[in-house]
Write an enzyme that holds these catalytic residues in place. Sequence first.
Site, PDB file in Angstrom:
ATOM      1  N   HIS A  17       0.930  -1.365   0.043  1.00 46.16           N
ATOM      2  CA  HIS A  17      -0.138   0.088  -0.018  1.00 46.16           C
ATOM      3  C   HIS A  17       0.796   1.214   0.045  1.00 46.16           C
ATOM      4  O   HIS A  17       1.836   1.340   0.906  1.00 46.16           O
ATOM      5  CB  HIS A  17      -0.978  -0.114   1.371  1.00 46.16           C
ATOM      6  CG  HIS A  17      -1.623   1.225   1.475  1.00 46.16           C
ATOM      7  ND1 HIS A  17      -2.524   1.761   0.467  1.00 46.16           N
ATOM      8  CD2 HIS A  17      -1.685   2.328   2.222  1.00 46.16           C
ATOM      9  CE1 HIS A  17      -3.002   2.913   0.685  1.00 46.16           C
ATOM     10  NE2 HIS A  17      -2.657   3.466   2.230  1.00 46.16           N
TER      11      HIS A  17
ATOM     12  N   HIS B 142       1.322   5.665  -1.214  1.00 45.28           N
ATOM     13  CA  HIS B 142       0.951   7.055  -1.072  1.00 45.28           C
ATOM     14  C   HIS B 142       1.716   7.884  -2.195  1.00 45.28           C
ATOM     15  O   HIS B 142       2.130   8.989  -2.141  1.00 45.28           O
ATOM     16  CB  HIS B 142       0.778   7.918   0.342  1.00 45.28           C
ATOM     17  CG  HIS B 142       0.018   7.378   1.086  1.00 45.28           C
ATOM     18  ND1 HIS B 142      -0.036   7.781   2.414  1.00 45.28           N
ATOM     19  CD2 HIS B 142      -0.743   6.128   1.158  1.00 45.28           C
ATOM     20  CE1 HIS B 142      -1.131   7.357   2.998  1.00 45.28           C
ATOM     21  NE2 HIS B 142      -1.782   6.207   2.457  1.00 45.28           N
TER      22      HIS B 142
ATOM     23  N   HIS C  84      -6.459   9.267  -1.746  1.00 44.79           N
ATOM     24  CA  HIS C  84      -5.562   8.427  -0.573  1.00 44.79           C
ATOM     25  C   HIS C  84      -4.442   8.019  -1.156  1.00 44.79           C
ATOM     26  O   HIS C  84      -3.260   8.385  -0.619  1.00 44.79           O
ATOM     27  CB  HIS C  84      -6.789   7.380  -0.018  1.00 44.79           C
ATOM     28  CG  HIS C  84      -5.859   6.477   1.024  1.00 44.79           C
ATOM     29  ND1 HIS C  84      -6.662   5.859   2.062  1.00 44.79           N
ATOM     30  CD2 HIS C  84      -4.637   6.255   1.273  1.00 44.79           C
ATOM     31  CE1 HIS C  84      -5.954   5.376   2.746  1.00 44.79           C
ATOM     32  NE2 HIS C  84      -4.569   5.227   2.559  1.00 44.79           N
TER      33      HIS C  84
ATOM     34  N   TYR D  84       5.657 -14.494 -20.764  1.00 41.51           N
ATOM     35  CA  TYR D  84       6.889 -13.508 -20.946  1.00 41.51           C
ATOM     36  C   TYR D  84       7.900 -14.138 -19.806  1.00 41.51           C
ATOM     37  O   TYR D  84       7.876 -14.348 -19.004  1.00 41.51           O
ATOM     38  CB  TYR D  84       6.354 -12.119 -20.292  1.00 41.51           C
ATOM     39  CG  TYR D  84       7.643 -11.111 -20.381  1.00 41.51           C
ATOM     40  CD1 TYR D  84       7.859 -10.506 -21.547  1.00 41.51           C
ATOM     41  CD2 TYR D  84       8.563 -10.605 -19.300  1.00 41.51           C
ATOM     42  CE1 TYR D  84       8.862  -9.787 -21.722  1.00 41.51           C
ATOM     43  CE2 TYR D  84       9.536  -9.747 -19.124  1.00 41.51           C
ATOM     44  CZ  TYR D  84       9.615  -9.416 -20.980  1.00 41.51           C
ATOM     45  OH  TYR D  84      10.632  -8.384 -20.790  1.00 41.51           O
TER      46      TYR D  84
END
Length: 222
Positions: A96, A98, A158, A211
């Site tokens: 996660h 920002h 966010h 790939y």
Amino acid sequence: MLLPEAREAVVEHCLRMRTDDLTVATSGNISVRVGDLVAVTPSGVPYDRLDAAGVCVVDLDGRPADPDATGPVVPSSELPMHLAVYRATDAGAVVHTHPLYATAVSALLDELPAVHYMVAALGGPVRVAPYATYGTEALARASVEALAGRSAVILRNHGATTHGPDLATAYTRSLYLEWLCRLWHQASLAGTPRLLPADELDRVAELLRGYGRPAGGAVTTS
């Protein structure tokens, strides 16, 4: 110490997040799943002071699982989102972030469109999940819903979240997502970006599945 390799990997990639401009200060968080346990970044600890012993280990219900843990360190506030992703997918890691461009896109679009064929590496155009307060079950639910059929989601006002079978893959997807958001932003400054059709994304997705693998199983040296 439980999950020493996973904890070391979390620390390594937390330091990379800052170098790669995927986060600022202590924002962002990373987790790695090993069986029924999850190694996850602690809350509010500067990454340059984080070591493997400071990485939290919890079970899939969020309960502390390391009997040797000491001190008041608690898991990331976004633990509900990480656990929701693990429950809904076969992910081995969640990242996660920002980042600047993905967060800018989150305030402008409902979906990052197919501005480049590498969108296919994330499962297709990346949806923007509705805004919900950070660290809440509402954000966790919105994230998982927007992740359906995708390995990346942008979170309104966010940031962004990616997942993968391992931490290296999940982290690389975060890099690709931020690059795609920056590409869309830069193209939009000059005009209206031309987008790729869905059938081309399907073709690219099929190519990406093979790939780096030799055709017919033959060994190649090129």
